[in-house]
Write an enzyme that holds these catalytic residues in place. Structure first.
Site, short mmCIF file in Angstrom:
data_model
loop_
_atom_site.label_atom_id
_atom_site.label_comp_id
_atom_site.label_asym_id
_atom_site.label_seq_id
_atom_site.Cartn_x
_atom_site.Cartn_y
_atom_site.Cartn_z
N CYS A 125 0.81 -1.23 0.00
CA CYS A 125 0.00 0.00 0.00
C CYS A 125 0.84 1.28 0.00
O CYS A 125 0.31 2.37 -0.18
CB CYS A 125 -0.95 0.01 1.19
SG CYS A 125 -2.22 -1.25 1.03
N ASN A 144 -10.24 0.19 -0.22
CA ASN A 144 -8.77 0.25 -0.26
C ASN A 144 -8.30 -0.28 -1.62
O ASN A 144 -8.36 -1.48 -1.87
CB ASN A 144 -8.20 -0.58 0.89
CG ASN A 144 -6.68 -0.55 0.94
OD1 ASN A 144 -6.02 -0.06 0.03
ND2 ASN A 144 -6.12 -1.08 2.01
N HIS A 177 -3.38 7.38 2.84
CA HIS A 177 -3.79 6.09 2.26
C HIS A 177 -5.16 5.69 2.81
O HIS A 177 -5.41 5.77 4.02
CB HIS A 177 -2.75 5.03 2.61
CG HIS A 177 -3.15 3.65 2.22
ND1 HIS A 177 -3.56 3.32 0.94
CD2 HIS A 177 -3.23 2.50 2.94
CE1 HIS A 177 -3.86 2.04 0.89
NE2 HIS A 177 -3.68 1.52 2.09
O1 UT7 Z 1 -3.81 -1.08 3.52
C1 UT7 Z 1 -2.85 -1.88 4.11
C2 UT7 Z 1 -2.92 -1.82 5.58
N1 UT7 Z 1 -4.16 -2.36 6.08
C3 UT7 Z 1 -4.81 -1.73 7.03
O2 UT7 Z 1 -4.42 -0.66 7.43
C4 UT7 Z 1 -6.02 -2.42 7.62
C5 UT7 Z 1 -5.94 -2.36 9.12
N2 UT7 Z 1 -7.03 -3.08 9.81
C6 UT7 Z 1 -8.30 -2.68 9.77
O3 UT7 Z 1 -8.67 -1.75 9.08
C7 UT7 Z 1 -9.27 -3.36 10.71
O4 UT7 Z 1 -8.56 -4.18 11.60
C8 UT7 Z 1 -10.37 -4.22 9.99
C9 UT7 Z 1 -11.33 -3.33 9.26
C10 UT7 Z 1 -9.70 -5.20 9.03
C11 UT7 Z 1 -11.16 -5.01 11.03
O5 UT7 Z 1 -11.72 -4.11 11.99
P1 UT7 Z 1 -11.51 -4.35 13.55
O6 UT7 Z 1 -12.24 -3.29 14.24
O7 UT7 Z 1 -10.03 -4.45 13.80
O8 UT7 Z 1 -12.23 -5.71 13.77
P2 UT7 Z 1 -11.66 -7.06 14.44
O9 UT7 Z 1 -10.85 -7.82 13.43
O10 UT7 Z 1 -11.05 -6.74 15.75
O11 UT7 Z 1 -12.99 -7.85 14.67
C12 UT7 Z 1 -13.99 -7.38 15.61
C13 UT7 Z 1 -15.20 -8.32 15.55
C14 UT7 Z 1 -14.81 -9.80 15.64
O12 UT7 Z 1 -15.83 -10.46 16.34
P3 UT7 Z 1 -15.65 -10.80 17.91
O13 UT7 Z 1 -14.43 -11.66 18.00
O14 UT7 Z 1 -15.49 -9.47 18.60
O15 UT7 Z 1 -16.93 -11.51 18.24
C15 UT7 Z 1 -14.81 -10.25 14.22
O16 UT7 Z 1 -15.07 -11.64 14.09
O17 UT7 Z 1 -15.87 -8.17 14.28
C16 UT7 Z 1 -15.93 -9.44 13.62
N3 UT7 Z 1 -15.78 -9.21 12.19
C17 UT7 Z 1 -16.80 -8.91 11.37
N4 UT7 Z 1 -18.11 -8.77 11.59
C18 UT7 Z 1 -18.89 -8.44 10.53
C19 UT7 Z 1 -14.62 -9.22 11.46
N5 UT7 Z 1 -14.89 -8.93 10.18
C20 UT7 Z 1 -16.23 -8.73 10.10
C21 UT7 Z 1 -17.09 -8.40 9.03
N6 UT7 Z 1 -18.41 -8.26 9.29
N7 UT7 Z 1 -16.66 -8.20 7.78
#
Ligand code: UT7
Length: 331
Positions: free
Chosen positions: A116, A286, A256
């Protein structure tokens, strides 16, 4: 003699027609519009459909739009760099094909891969060629067909990425406009958290690697998020402090587009208010190497000669950095 600086003198963009909405994603994976919008800021993304169409298809369209708007002729371009994580083919430069297709018959061309951060690193490369006096016209294109490496059954990644391309022409400037400063970094610790495991030299493709879905992007989102927030904010702040810039000196933050929350955290750290933050993540998600030039193209009509822009990016590797650029024209 005045120092030659490297200015962006034209931009262009292309996004595919097909709009993949959060609602449609709900039919592939267990997710919902509310979760995607509140956690990422994304409402929809573009997907390149059509057999045989790869990243070059979008890169060419973005370059052609740029050339239509610019005074530059394709035959005058010295160098074409395609910043991409999704080249048309694993071997054979995508940039070489793009250069030929747009009629840059006097250019040499190569791809640049820093996930990225590819476009940001590419800005440094393009500017260095111009500042050295070696070349006069460098076309930098950021393009990615992320849909070609995404598993649409993996809700951790398929909601985030989209396809698109943006292009910027770098030329010498004698008024001191263009790239002023940069701070680029990398840390190999990141390769476990954001990667495609197979298809490279460590794990060449086999039937098993395909069956085990090892050719798709894997991301440990929470870990990447933490690194992205702190590193992007740190380097953006560094650009201000070491150039003696205050919040009121900055007209635009060009960050970004990975997650609206990461962009807002960076904006908060450097103290710029929301109306100065370029944002199009809601429309495109993204697009990896394409996010920064797509922002420039979308906001081009609002940019004024002399505006101070702070760029920041973070990506796989890890790779990250920031740059300070003075905009060179009124459109
Ligand atoms: O561009 C290159 C660099 N990349 C980035 O900068 C991306 C960085 N990361 C992110 O933007 C975020 O971590 C994500 C958008 C990928 C995920 O968001 P998050 O707030 O970090 O969510 P999480 O992975 O901590 O998951 C929170 C909860 C989990 O459930 P529990 O364990 O709390 O019950 C996940 O299973 O949300 C759940 N979850 C979803 N729910 C609905 C994960 N993905 C989804 C989804 N829809 N798509």
């Amino acid at each position: 003699m005045a120092k030659i600086t490297a200015a962006i003198t034209a931009v262009g963009k292309y996004v595919p027609e097909y709009v993949l909405t959060n609602k449609e994603l709900e039919t592939f994976v267990d997710t919902n519009d509310e979760w995607i919008t509140s956690r990422t800021g994304i409402k929809e993304r573009r997907i390149l459909k059509g057999e045989g169409l790869g990243t070059s298809f979008m890169a060419i369209k973005a370059a052609e739009e740029l050339l239509q708007k610019s005074n530059a002729k394709a035959s005058e371009i010295d160098l074409v760099i395609v910043a991409t994580a999704t080249p048309d083919l694993p071997v054979a430069s995508t940039a070489a094909y793009v250069a030929s297709e747009i009629g840059a018959v006097n250019a040499f061309a190569y791809d640049l891969q820093a996930a990225c951060s590819s476009f940001l690193y590419g800005m440094s490369t393009a500017a260095s060629y111009i500042e050295s006096g070696r070349y006069k016209k460098v076309l930098l294109i950021g393009a990615d067909k992320m849909s070609s490496i995404i598993d649409y059954k993996d809700r951790a990644t398929c909601i985030i990425f989209g396809d698109g391309a943006g292009a910027a022409l770098f030329e010498p400037n004698n008024e001191g406009l263009g790239l002023q400063d940069e701070f680029l970094r990398s840390d190999g610790i990141g390769r476990d958290f954001l990667r495609i495991e197979a298809g490279g030299s460590i794990m060449p493709p086999t039937l098993e690697t395909v069956q085990q879905k090892k050719h798709f992007v894997y991301q440990e989102g929470r870990t990447v998020f933490k690194y992205a927030v702190s590193n992007m904010a740190d380097v953006a702040e560094k650009m201000l402090t070491r150039n003696n810039l205050k919040e009121e000196d900055i007209q635009w933050l060009v960050a970004h587009q990975a997650n609206k929350r990461i962009i807002e955290a960076t904006a908060n750290r450097v103290g710029v208010s929301s109306e100065k933050v370029m944002m199009n993540i809601h429309k495109y998600g993204n697009t990896t190497s394409a996010t920064l030039p797509l922002l420039l193209a979308d906001y081009e009509s609002q940019l004024k000669k002399g505006d101070n822009l702070i760029f920041a990016a973070f990506g796989g590797g890890f790779t990250w950095g920031a740059a300070y650029l003075k905009w060179a024209y009124n459109s």
